[in-house]
Design a protein around this motif. Structure first.
Motif, PDB file in Angstrom:
ATOM      1  N   LEU A  19      82.862 -86.191 -56.526  1.00  8.48           N
ATOM      2  CA  LEU A  19      81.613 -86.140 -56.317  1.00  8.48           C
ATOM      3  C   LEU A  19      80.714 -87.228 -57.018  1.00  8.48           C
ATOM      4  O   LEU A  19      79.501 -87.586 -56.456  1.00  8.48           O
ATOM      5  CB  LEU A  19      80.950 -84.798 -56.813  1.00  8.48           C
ATOM      6  N   ILE A  20      80.928 -87.701 -58.050  1.00  8.62           N
ATOM      7  CA  ILE A  20      80.252 -88.704 -58.724  1.00  8.62           C
ATOM      8  C   ILE A  20      80.491 -89.907 -57.997  1.00  8.62           C
ATOM      9  O   ILE A  20      79.583 -90.665 -58.115  1.00  8.62           O
ATOM     10  CB  ILE A  20      80.986 -88.986 -60.304  1.00  8.62           C
ATOM     11  N   LEU A  21      81.747 -90.066 -57.150  1.00  7.82           N
ATOM     12  CA  LEU A  21      81.748 -91.257 -56.460  1.00  7.82           C
ATOM     13  C   LEU A  21      81.093 -91.328 -55.184  1.00  7.82           C
ATOM     14  O   LEU A  21      80.980 -92.244 -54.352  1.00  7.82           O
ATOM     15  CB  LEU A  21      83.124 -91.541 -56.112  1.00  7.82           C
ATOM     16  N   ARG A  22      80.239 -90.235 -54.670  1.00 14.13           N
ATOM     17  CA  ARG A  22      79.257 -90.115 -53.521  1.00 14.13           C
ATOM     18  C   ARG A  22      78.054 -91.395 -53.539  1.00 14.13           C
ATOM     19  O   ARG A  22      77.988 -91.647 -54.938  1.00 14.13           O
ATOM     20  CB  ARG A  22      78.916 -89.248 -53.452  1.00 14.13           C
ATOM     21  N   ARG A  23      77.439 -91.426 -52.516  1.00 16.12           N
ATOM     22  CA  ARG A  23      76.367 -92.402 -52.641  1.00 16.12           C
ATOM     23  C   ARG A  23      74.804 -92.014 -52.491  1.00 16.12           C
ATOM     24  O   ARG A  23      73.974 -92.358 -52.545  1.00 16.12           O
ATOM     25  CB  ARG A  23      76.425 -93.219 -51.380  1.00 16.12           C
ATOM     26  N   ARG A  24      74.914 -90.415 -52.917  1.00 14.53           N
ATOM     27  CA  ARG A  24      73.529 -90.025 -52.673  1.00 14.53           C
ATOM     28  C   ARG A  24      73.458 -89.355 -54.161  1.00 14.53           C
ATOM     29  O   ARG A  24      74.377 -88.986 -55.013  1.00 14.53           O
ATOM     30  CB  ARG A  24      73.529 -88.821 -51.784  1.00 14.53           C
ATOM     31  N   THR A  25      72.372 -89.095 -54.654  1.00 14.90           N
ATOM     32  CA  THR A  25      71.996 -88.500 -56.062  1.00 14.90           C
ATOM     33  C   THR A  25      72.457 -87.168 -56.282  1.00 14.90           C
ATOM     34  O   THR A  25      72.932 -86.727 -57.280  1.00 14.90           O
ATOM     35  CB  THR A  25      70.636 -88.758 -56.607  1.00 14.90           C
ATOM     36  N   PHE A  26      72.016 -86.315 -55.566  1.00 15.09           N
ATOM     37  CA  PHE A  26      72.518 -84.842 -55.556  1.00 15.09           C
ATOM     38  C   PHE A  26      74.101 -84.483 -55.612  1.00 15.09           C
ATOM     39  O   PHE A  26      74.369 -83.777 -56.758  1.00 15.09           O
ATOM     40  CB  PHE A  26      71.873 -83.788 -54.271  1.00 15.09           C
ATOM     41  N   PRO A  27      74.842 -85.107 -54.803  1.00 15.09           N
ATOM     42  CA  PRO A  27      76.362 -84.739 -55.205  1.00 15.09           C
ATOM     43  C   PRO A  27      76.713 -85.404 -56.684  1.00 15.09           C
ATOM     44  O   PRO A  27      77.771 -84.943 -57.300  1.00 15.09           O
ATOM     45  CB  PRO A  27      76.904 -85.440 -54.230  1.00 15.09           C
ATOM     46  N   VAL A  28      76.274 -86.432 -57.194  1.00 23.62           N
ATOM     47  CA  VAL A  28      76.310 -86.936 -58.352  1.00 23.62           C
ATOM     48  C   VAL A  28      75.983 -86.083 -59.615  1.00 23.62           C
ATOM     49  O   VAL A  28      76.706 -85.950 -60.534  1.00 23.62           O
ATOM     50  CB  VAL A  28      75.655 -88.487 -58.674  1.00 23.62           C
ATOM     51  N   ILE A  29      74.782 -85.539 -59.276  1.00 25.82           N
ATOM     52  CA  ILE A  29      74.563 -84.551 -60.167  1.00 25.82           C
ATOM     53  C   ILE A  29      75.248 -83.368 -60.266  1.00 25.82           C
ATOM     54  O   ILE A  29      75.640 -82.662 -61.586  1.00 25.82           O
ATOM     55  CB  ILE A  29      73.001 -83.921 -60.148  1.00 25.82           C
ATOM     56  N   LEU A  30      75.803 -82.985 -59.211  1.00 21.47           N
ATOM     57  CA  LEU A  30      76.591 -81.716 -59.248  1.00 21.47           C
ATOM     58  C   LEU A  30      78.297 -82.047 -59.642  1.00 21.47           C
ATOM     59  O   LEU A  30      79.085 -81.658 -60.496  1.00 21.47           O
ATOM     60  CB  LEU A  30      76.964 -81.512 -57.697  1.00 21.47           C
TER      61      LEU A  30
END
Length: 116
Positions: A19-30
């Protein structure tokens, strides 16, 4: 029980990194939250996984006990991670309000007009 616990920590870590490697901020926080849970579970496991064992050593009985120090460290880490998650959410919210999107774009060299 140890194998189940170790695999749960591994799954939490893998999902957090994904999830940290996603390009949106919400998945990064999760993803950061999942990594925090994995680290907390790992710290908790360092105090020995024993069922129905007291957290202190009893001088009258020879029984197994769990170390109370990792439990205290996990409680402290939970408080710190909650505060850091709140800070990250506020930074992401301010970035969303200023750019009207939560997509993380890193411009390429040719898009930014830079020559190599």
């Amino acid at each position: 029980m140890e194998a189940l616990f170790a695999s749960a920590v591994g799954v939490l870590t893998a999902a957090g990194i994904f999830l940290i490697l996603r390009r949106r901020t919400f998945p990064v926080i999760l993803g950061l939250s999942l990594l925090t849970y994995a680290v907390n579970a790992f710290l908790f496991a360092t105090g020995r996984l024993a069922l129905n064992a007291p957290p202190v050593l009893n001088k009258y009985k020879e029984v197994a006990y769990t170390d109370p120090l990792p439990q205290a460290l996990v409680l402290t880490a939970i408080v710190i991670s909650f505060g850091m998650t709140a800070v990250i959410v506020m930074i992401a919210l301010s970035a969303y309000l200023s750019s009207k999107t939560d997509h993380i774009d890193l411009p390429l060299a040719e898009e930014a007009g830079e020559d190599e």
